[in-house]
Write a protein that holds these residues in place. Structure first.
Motif, PDB file in Angstrom:
ATOM      1  N   TYR A  43       0.831  -1.198   0.000  1.00 17.74           N
ATOM      2  CA  TYR A  43       0.000   0.000   0.000  1.00 17.74           C
ATOM      3  C   TYR A  43       0.869   1.253   0.000  1.00 17.74           C
ATOM      4  CZ  TYR A  43      -3.902  -2.960   1.374  1.00 17.74           C
ATOM      5  OH  TYR A  43      -4.879  -3.926   1.404  1.00 17.74           O
ATOM      6  N   GLY A  45       0.687   5.089   1.413  1.00 21.00           N
ATOM      7  CA  GLY A  45      -0.037   5.945   2.351  1.00 21.00           C
ATOM      8  C   GLY A  45       0.250   7.406   2.057  1.00 21.00           C
ATOM      9  N   TRP A  59      -4.843   5.256   2.313  1.00 20.82           N
ATOM     10  CA  TRP A  59      -4.022   4.127   1.869  1.00 20.82           C
ATOM     11  C   TRP A  59      -4.538   3.636   0.526  1.00 20.82           C
ATOM     12  CZ3 TRP A  59       0.505   2.940   3.912  1.00 20.82           C
ATOM     13  CH2 TRP A  59       0.774   3.368   5.216  1.00 20.82           C
ATOM     14  N   PHE A  60      -3.643   3.531  -0.448  1.00 24.82           N
ATOM     15  CA  PHE A  60      -3.971   3.069  -1.797  1.00 24.82           C
ATOM     16  C   PHE A  60      -3.339   1.701  -2.022  1.00 24.82           C
ATOM     17  CE2 PHE A  60      -3.927   7.679  -1.855  1.00 24.82           C
ATOM     18  CZ  PHE A  60      -5.150   7.971  -2.435  1.00 24.82           C
ATOM     19  N   SER A  61      -4.158   0.729  -2.365  1.00 22.48           N
ATOM     20  CA  SER A  61      -3.672  -0.616  -2.644  1.00 22.48           C
ATOM     21  C   SER A  61      -2.880  -0.618  -3.957  1.00 22.48           C
ATOM     22  CB  SER A  61      -4.864  -1.570  -2.754  1.00 22.48           C
ATOM     23  OG  SER A  61      -4.415  -2.850  -3.119  1.00 22.48           O
ATOM     24  N   ASN A  63      -2.569  -2.341  -6.633  1.00 24.68           N
ATOM     25  CA  ASN A  63      -3.326  -3.430  -7.256  1.00 24.68           C
ATOM     26  C   ASN A  63      -3.589  -3.192  -8.744  1.00 24.68           C
ATOM     27  OD1 ASN A  63      -5.218  -1.383  -7.225  1.00 24.68           O
ATOM     28  ND2 ASN A  63      -6.604  -2.396  -5.800  1.00 24.68           N
ATOM     29  N   GLU A  66      -5.882   1.318  -7.872  1.00 29.64           N
ATOM     30  CA  GLU A  66      -5.648   2.442  -6.958  1.00 29.64           C
ATOM     31  C   GLU A  66      -4.224   2.984  -7.104  1.00 29.64           C
ATOM     32  OE1 GLU A  66      -6.793   1.591  -2.913  1.00 29.64           O
ATOM     33  OE2 GLU A  66      -8.496   0.411  -3.593  1.00 29.64           O
ATOM     34  N   LYS A 100       3.687   0.643   2.743  1.00 33.39           N
ATOM     35  CA  LYS A 100       3.488  -0.480   3.652  1.00 33.39           C
ATOM     36  C   LYS A 100       3.577  -1.736   2.790  1.00 33.39           C
ATOM     37  CE  LYS A 100      -0.512  -0.395   5.719  1.00 33.39           C
ATOM     38  NZ  LYS A 100      -1.666  -0.297   6.611  1.00 33.39           N
ATOM     39  N   THR A 104       2.904  -5.642   6.385  1.00 28.61           N
ATOM     40  CA  THR A 104       2.525  -4.412   7.110  1.00 28.61           C
ATOM     41  C   THR A 104       3.708  -3.646   7.698  1.00 28.61           C
ATOM     42  OG1 THR A 104       2.011  -5.410   9.283  1.00 28.61           O
ATOM     43  CG2 THR A 104       0.219  -5.335   7.624  1.00 28.61           C
ATOM     44  N   ARG A 106       6.161  -0.663   7.726  1.00 30.00           N
ATOM     45  CA  ARG A 106       6.075   0.690   7.169  1.00 30.00           C
ATOM     46  C   ARG A 106       7.452   1.234   6.833  1.00 30.00           C
ATOM     47  NH1 ARG A 106       1.128   4.116   9.344  1.00 30.00           N
ATOM     48  NH2 ARG A 106      -0.320   2.426   9.788  1.00 30.00           N
TER      49      ARG A 106
END
Length: 115
Positions: A43, A45, A59-61, A63, A66, A100, A104, A106
């Motif tokens: 992700y 942020g 937060w942008f995935s 993927n 996003e 991230k 998870t 950071r």
């Protein structure tokens, strides 16, 4: 999380105008990641600070929708949501960017002022 956090190397952000005459931010970052677990399940942020008002972190995935990932250069492209800005030169805007990974962890945070 387990493993090693990613490290942001550089961030670039510029203002762009949409067809309705509103403004948005086009941003990209490059990073390194020992565990190589950002591209799948990571992700981006973004915390915006506009004229000293801080907005909730988004937060942008990563993927392909996003946020887009270029596997060859480890560059991520994303467009943070901005409040209604009619004149980007009339506002003091700072974007605080963080990554991230899938575990998870950071990354460091880098601040940029869109140009």
């Amino acid at each position: 999380g387990e493993g090693t956090p990613p490290m942001i190397e550089s961030v670039v952000a510029t203002w762009a105008e949409n067809t309705d005459g509103g403004y948005y931010i086009e941003a990209s970052l490059t990073y390194t990641d020992v565990d190589d677990d950002v591209r799948d399940g990571g992700y981006v942020g973004v915390t915006l600070v506009i004229n000293d008002d801080s907005y909730a972190q988004q937060w942008f995935s990563i993927n392909g929708v996003e946020a887009l990932h270029d596997d060859e250069t480890n560059e991520i492209l994303f467009n943070p949501d901005t409040p209604d800005i009619t004149d980007p030169n009339g506002a003091n805007v700072e974007a605080r960017i963080q990554l991230k990974d899938a575990a998870t962890n950071r990354s460091n945070e880098i601040s940029v002022n869109p140009s």
